[in-house]
Design a protein around this motif. Structure first.
Motif, PDB file in Angstrom:
ATOM      1  N   ILE A 160      -2.384  13.510 -13.834  1.00 38.09           N
ATOM      2  CA  ILE A 160      -2.291  12.133 -14.325  1.00 38.09           C
ATOM      3  C   ILE A 160      -2.347  11.208 -13.111  1.00 38.09           C
ATOM      4  CG2 ILE A 160      -0.866  10.426 -15.512  1.00 38.09           C
ATOM      5  CD1 ILE A 160       0.402  12.711 -17.092  1.00 38.09           C
ATOM      6  N   ILE A 161      -3.266  10.271 -13.148  1.00 36.07           N
ATOM      7  CA  ILE A 161      -3.412   9.326 -12.038  1.00 36.07           C
ATOM      8  C   ILE A 161      -3.284   7.910 -12.593  1.00 36.07           C
ATOM      9  CG2 ILE A 161      -4.950   8.458 -10.238  1.00 36.07           C
ATOM     10  CD1 ILE A 161      -6.246  11.255 -10.197  1.00 36.07           C
ATOM     11  N   LEU A 162      -2.326   7.174 -12.069  1.00 42.41           N
ATOM     12  CA  LEU A 162      -2.113   5.797 -12.492  1.00 42.41           C
ATOM     13  C   LEU A 162      -2.287   4.881 -11.290  1.00 42.41           C
ATOM     14  CD1 LEU A 162       0.227   7.759 -13.995  1.00 42.41           C
ATOM     15  CD2 LEU A 162       0.483   5.657 -15.288  1.00 42.41           C
ATOM     16  N   THR A 163      -3.023   3.805 -11.492  1.00 39.96           N
ATOM     17  CA  THR A 163      -3.321   2.926 -10.363  1.00 39.96           C
ATOM     18  C   THR A 163      -3.347   1.473 -10.797  1.00 39.96           C
ATOM     19  OG1 THR A 163      -4.879   2.538  -8.559  1.00 39.96           O
ATOM     20  CG2 THR A 163      -5.832   3.155 -10.684  1.00 39.96           C
ATOM     21  N   ARG A 164      -3.126   0.610  -9.830  1.00 38.25           N
ATOM     22  CA  ARG A 164      -3.130  -0.840 -10.049  1.00 38.25           C
ATOM     23  C   ARG A 164      -3.687  -1.516  -8.812  1.00 38.25           C
ATOM     24  NH1 ARG A 164       2.233  -3.956 -12.158  1.00 38.25           N
ATOM     25  NH2 ARG A 164       1.863  -3.817 -14.387  1.00 38.25           N
ATOM     26  N   PRO A 165      -4.392  -2.631  -8.969  1.00 37.37           N
ATOM     27  CA  PRO A 165      -4.752  -3.414  -7.783  1.00 37.37           C
ATOM     28  C   PRO A 165      -3.508  -4.137  -7.264  1.00 37.37           C
ATOM     29  CG  PRO A 165      -5.494  -4.537  -9.763  1.00 37.37           C
ATOM     30  CD  PRO A 165      -4.939  -3.214 -10.209  1.00 37.37           C
ATOM     31  N   ALA A 166      -3.277  -4.085  -5.978  1.00 36.23           N
ATOM     32  CA  ALA A 166      -2.109  -4.748  -5.386  1.00 36.23           C
ATOM     33  C   ALA A 166      -2.470  -6.182  -5.043  1.00 36.23           C
ATOM     34  CB  ALA A 166      -1.649  -4.002  -4.142  1.00 36.23           C
ATOM     35  N   VAL A 167      -2.589  -6.993  -6.091  1.00 38.39           N
ATOM     36  CA  VAL A 167      -2.942  -8.403  -5.912  1.00 38.39           C
ATOM     37  C   VAL A 167      -1.681  -9.236  -5.992  1.00 38.39           C
ATOM     38  CG1 VAL A 167      -4.195 -10.357  -6.915  1.00 38.39           C
ATOM     39  CG2 VAL A 167      -5.248  -8.105  -6.838  1.00 38.39           C
ATOM     40  N   GLU A 168      -1.528 -10.148  -5.032  1.00 37.89           N
ATOM     41  CA  GLU A 168      -0.322 -10.972  -4.984  1.00 37.89           C
ATOM     42  C   GLU A 168      -0.366 -12.066  -6.045  1.00 37.89           C
ATOM     43  OE1 GLU A 168      -0.966 -10.524  -0.320  1.00 37.89           O
ATOM     44  OE2 GLU A 168      -2.343 -10.867  -1.965  1.00 37.89           O
ATOM     45  N   ALA A 169       0.637 -12.064  -6.923  1.00 35.20           N
ATOM     46  CA  ALA A 169       0.741 -13.107  -7.945  1.00 35.20           C
ATOM     47  C   ALA A 169       1.648 -14.220  -7.412  1.00 35.20           C
ATOM     48  CB  ALA A 169       1.304 -12.536  -9.238  1.00 35.20           C
ATOM     49  N   GLY A 170       1.133 -14.976  -6.448  1.00 34.74           N
ATOM     50  CA  GLY A 170       1.896 -16.064  -5.870  1.00 34.74           C
ATOM     51  C   GLY A 170       2.802 -15.631  -4.742  1.00 34.74           C
ATOM     52  N   GLU A 171       2.786 -14.352  -4.368  1.00 34.48           N
ATOM     53  CA  GLU A 171       3.612 -13.862  -3.270  1.00 34.48           C
ATOM     54  C   GLU A 171       2.728 -13.121  -2.282  1.00 34.48           C
ATOM     55  OE1 GLU A 171       7.447 -12.051  -4.579  1.00 34.48           O
ATOM     56  OE2 GLU A 171       6.545 -12.279  -6.556  1.00 34.48           O
ATOM     57  N   ARG A 210       4.426  17.455  -6.264  1.00 32.84           N
ATOM     58  CA  ARG A 210       3.349  18.444  -6.268  1.00 32.84           C
ATOM     59  C   ARG A 210       1.968  17.801  -6.342  1.00 32.84           C
ATOM     60  NH1 ARG A 210       5.035  21.555 -11.387  1.00 32.84           N
ATOM     61  NH2 ARG A 210       2.798  22.074 -11.343  1.00 32.84           N
ATOM     62  N   GLY A 211       1.917  16.482  -6.522  1.00 29.64           N
ATOM     63  CA  GLY A 211       0.638  15.798  -6.602  1.00 29.64           C
ATOM     64  C   GLY A 211      -0.006  15.876  -7.964  1.00 29.64           C
ATOM     65  N   VAL A 212       0.737  16.419  -8.941  1.00 32.28           N
ATOM     66  CA  VAL A 212       0.206  16.522 -10.300  1.00 32.28           C
ATOM     67  C   VAL A 212       0.172  15.140 -10.952  1.00 32.28           C
ATOM     68  CG1 VAL A 212       0.601  17.501 -12.595  1.00 32.28           C
ATOM     69  CG2 VAL A 212       0.969  18.903 -10.554  1.00 32.28           C
ATOM     70  N   ILE A 213       1.159  14.321 -10.619  1.00 30.78           N
ATOM     71  CA  ILE A 213       1.161  12.924 -11.051  1.00 30.78           C
ATOM     72  C   ILE A 213       1.044  12.050  -9.810  1.00 30.78           C
ATOM     73  CG2 ILE A 213       2.518  11.059 -12.079  1.00 30.78           C
ATOM     74  CD1 ILE A 213       3.733  13.045 -13.970  1.00 30.78           C
ATOM     75  N   GLU A 214       0.100  11.142  -9.849  1.00 32.13           N
ATOM     76  CA  GLU A 214      -0.140  10.256  -8.709  1.00 32.13           C
ATOM     77  C   GLU A 214      -0.070   8.814  -9.182  1.00 32.13           C
ATOM     78  OE1 GLU A 214      -3.704   9.308  -5.473  1.00 32.13           O
ATOM     79  OE2 GLU A 214      -3.769  11.126  -6.678  1.00 32.13           O
ATOM     80  N   VAL A 215       0.739   8.030  -8.507  1.00 23.13           N
ATOM     81  CA  VAL A 215       0.833   6.598  -8.789  1.00 23.13           C
ATOM     82  C   VAL A 215       0.515   5.884  -7.483  1.00 23.13           C
ATOM     83  CG1 VAL A 215       2.264   4.739  -9.703  1.00 23.13           C
ATOM     84  CG2 VAL A 215       2.670   7.089 -10.453  1.00 23.13           C
ATOM     85  N   ALA A 216      -0.604   5.176  -7.450  1.00 26.57           N
ATOM     86  CA  ALA A 216      -1.082   4.648  -6.173  1.00 26.57           C
ATOM     87  C   ALA A 216      -1.864   3.360  -6.373  1.00 26.57           C
ATOM     88  CB  ALA A 216      -1.971   5.690  -5.490  1.00 26.57           C
ATOM     89  N   PRO A 217      -1.953   2.549  -5.314  1.00 28.59           N
ATOM     90  CA  PRO A 217      -2.782   1.340  -5.390  1.00 28.59           C
ATOM     91  C   PRO A 217      -4.256   1.692  -5.554  1.00 28.59           C
ATOM     92  CG  PRO A 217      -1.478   1.385  -3.358  1.00 28.59           C
ATOM     93  CD  PRO A 217      -1.303   2.697  -4.009  1.00 28.59           C
ATOM     94  N   LEU A 218      -5.011   0.777  -6.114  1.00 25.87           N
ATOM     95  CA  LEU A 218      -6.425   1.016  -6.398  1.00 25.87           C
ATOM     96  C   LEU A 218      -7.218   1.369  -5.145  1.00 25.87           C
ATOM     97  CD1 LEU A 218      -8.762   0.992  -8.425  1.00 25.87           C
ATOM     98  CD2 LEU A 218      -8.938  -1.479  -8.078  1.00 25.87           C
ATOM     99  N   ALA A 219      -6.846   0.796  -4.016  1.00 26.92           N
ATOM    100  CA  ALA A 219      -7.577   1.051  -2.774  1.00 26.92           C
ATOM    101  C   ALA A 219      -7.599   2.538  -2.419  1.00 26.92           C
ATOM    102  CB  ALA A 219      -6.962   0.246  -1.627  1.00 26.92           C
ATOM    103  N   TYR A 220      -6.593   3.292  -2.883  1.00 23.11           N
ATOM    104  CA  TYR A 220      -6.510   4.717  -2.569  1.00 23.11           C
ATOM    105  C   TYR A 220      -7.540   5.553  -3.335  1.00 23.11           C
ATOM    106  CZ  TYR A 220      -1.985   4.010  -0.209  1.00 23.11           C
ATOM    107  OH  TYR A 220      -0.991   3.621   0.648  1.00 23.11           O
TER     108      TYR A 220
END
Length: 326
Positions: A160-171, A210-220
Motif C-alpha cells: 500500500i502506497i499513500l502519497t500527497r504533494p507537500a504544498v504549503e497552505a499559507g505556511e 518492512r516497507g509493505v506500507i509506504e506513506v511519503a511525499p509525492l516527490a518520492y
C-alpha cells in the motif's frame, strides 16, 4: 388538508424513526412543512400540500428502510434522506446497504453512507485508475484507504502506497522543525490516521517498518515503477501538470491507483495550473479510468460542513455569473 398514515411494525421502529426527543421527525416536519405524530402502531402525516405530505411519507419510509437494514438512524441519514426525496432519488438509498468495505481494527464495519460513496467504491473495484473529486468530508481518502487495506488483506496487492504533494497552505516548510521527513509528516497525518484506524497502530508500525506500507511525499515517487501495489494520491488538486503526469506514469502491473482531491481548495501559486483539473479533462474518456464527482450531499461529517460547502458553492456560482455579466 391532506393526511397519510404509515403502519409501523413495532414500537422500536417508531422510536428509531422519531429519534431522541423526536429530532429525526422534527427535521422532516421542518423540511416539508407538515405535522407528524404517532398513535399506537401508526404514524400520521398531515399538511396543506399533497406534494409535501407525499414527500414527508417518502422520507419516513426511507428511515424505516434504514431501521429494517439494521442501521442506526443519525442526523446525517435523515438529512440525506430529505435531500434524496427532494431529488426524487430516495429509492437509490437502498442500494447502498450491505456493502461492507472493510472492518476497522476496533471491529467497526466501514460502509459507504451515500449513493455517491457507493458508486465511488464500485468504480475503484472496477477500474485500474479512479479519480474521486469533491468537497471535504465526503470520505474520498477514508474509503480509498479502507479498500486498499481490504485488497492487501486479500492478497490482491503486496504493498500500500499513500502519497500527497507537500504544498504549503499559507505556511512555509522551512519554518517547521526537524529534517525533511519531520517537515512533511504533518501533511501526511490524515493518511496515517486512517491506516491506524484500519490496522491498529502496532500492526501499521510493523508493516511500515518492512516497507509493505509506504506513506511519503509525492516527490518520492519520481523514477519508480509501482507493481503489485494499491497507490493513493491524496490532495491531488495541489499537484502541477508535470507532477500529475509523473505520478500516473508510475503505474505498474497488477496495481490500482486512486487519486483524490477537491478542485475548490487549490493551494498552488496562481501561475501554476492544477494537474488534477487537467487530468480530469484529458483522461475523461480513457477506458479503465473512472471518475466520481461528489457533491455536498455526500458529506458525512457534521451537518455544518455540508452547509458550509453548499454556501461556498453558491457564492462561487453567483460570483461567476456576475463576472459574465460584466
Amino acid at each position: 388538508m391532506t393526511e397519510k398514515t404509515i403502519t409501523m411494525n413495532s414500537a422500536e421502529e417508531i422510536s428509531a424513526v422519531f429519534g431522541d426527543l423526536d429530532k429525526n421527525i422534527n427535521l422532516i416536519q421542518k423540511a416539508f412543512s407538515v405535522t407528524i405524530f404517532s398513535r399506537g402502531s401508526q404514524i400520521r402525516i398531515s399538511g396543506e400540500s399533497e406534494i409535501s405530505v407525499d414527500n414527508a411519507e417518502k422520507a419516513v419510509k426511507t428511515l424505516c428502510g434504514y431501521f429494517e437494514r439494521g442501521e442506526i438512524i443519525e442526523d446525517q441519514q435523515v438529512r440525506y434522506a430529505i435531500a434524496m426525496v427532494n431529488e426524487g432519488n430516495e429509492k437509490e438509498i437502498a442500494t447502498v446497504s450491505g456493502d461492507c468495505v472493510c472492518v476497522s481494527y476496533a471491529g467497526k464495519p466501514i460502509k459507504p453512507k451515500t449513493v455517491g460513496q457507493k458508486k465511488y467504491c464500485d468504480l475503484i473495484r472496477k477500474n485500474t485508475i479512479t479519480f474521486g473529486v469533491g468537497p471535504a468530508g465526503t470520505g474520498k481518502t477514508y474509503l480509498a484507504v479502507a479498500l486498499a487495506v481490504t485488497a492487501f488483506k486479500q492478497k490482491q496487492v503486496q504493498r500500500i502506497i499513500l502519497t500527497r504533494p507537500a504544498v504549503e497552505a499559507g505556511e512555509k516548510l522551512g519554518f517547521l522543525p526537524g529534517d525533511l521527513q519531520n517537515k512533511v509528516d504533518p501533511y501526511l497525518r490524515p493518511l496515517y490516521d486512517a491506516l491506524f484506524e484500519m490496522l491498529g497502530q502496532e500492526s501499521f508500525s510493523k508493516l511500515h517498518e518492512r516497507g509493505v506500507i509506504e506513506v511519503a511525499p509525492l516527490a518520492y515517487m519520481r523514477g519508480r515503477t509501482l507493481d503489485d501495489s494499491f497507490i493513493i494520491l491524496d490532495e491531488a488538486q495541489n499537484t502541477t501538470r508535470e507532477q500529475m503526469k509523473m505520478f500516473l506514469t508510475r503505474l505498474g502491473f497488477n496495481s490500482k491507483m486512486v487519486i483524490t482531491g477537491d478542485v475548490t481548495q487549490i493551494d498552488l501559486p496562481e501561475t501554476k495550473k492544477s494537474g488534477l483539473v487537467d487530468a480530469l479533462k484529458i483522461l475523461k474518456n480513457v477506458e479503465d479510468i473512472g471518475q466520481n464527482l461528489f457533491t455536498e450531499k455526500d458529506v458525512v461529517r457534521h451537518r455544518l460542513v455540508q452547509d458550509i460547502v453548499k454556501a461556498y458553492a453558491e457564492y462561487a456560482d453567483n460570483a461567476h455569473r456576475r463576472e459574465r455579466k460584466r
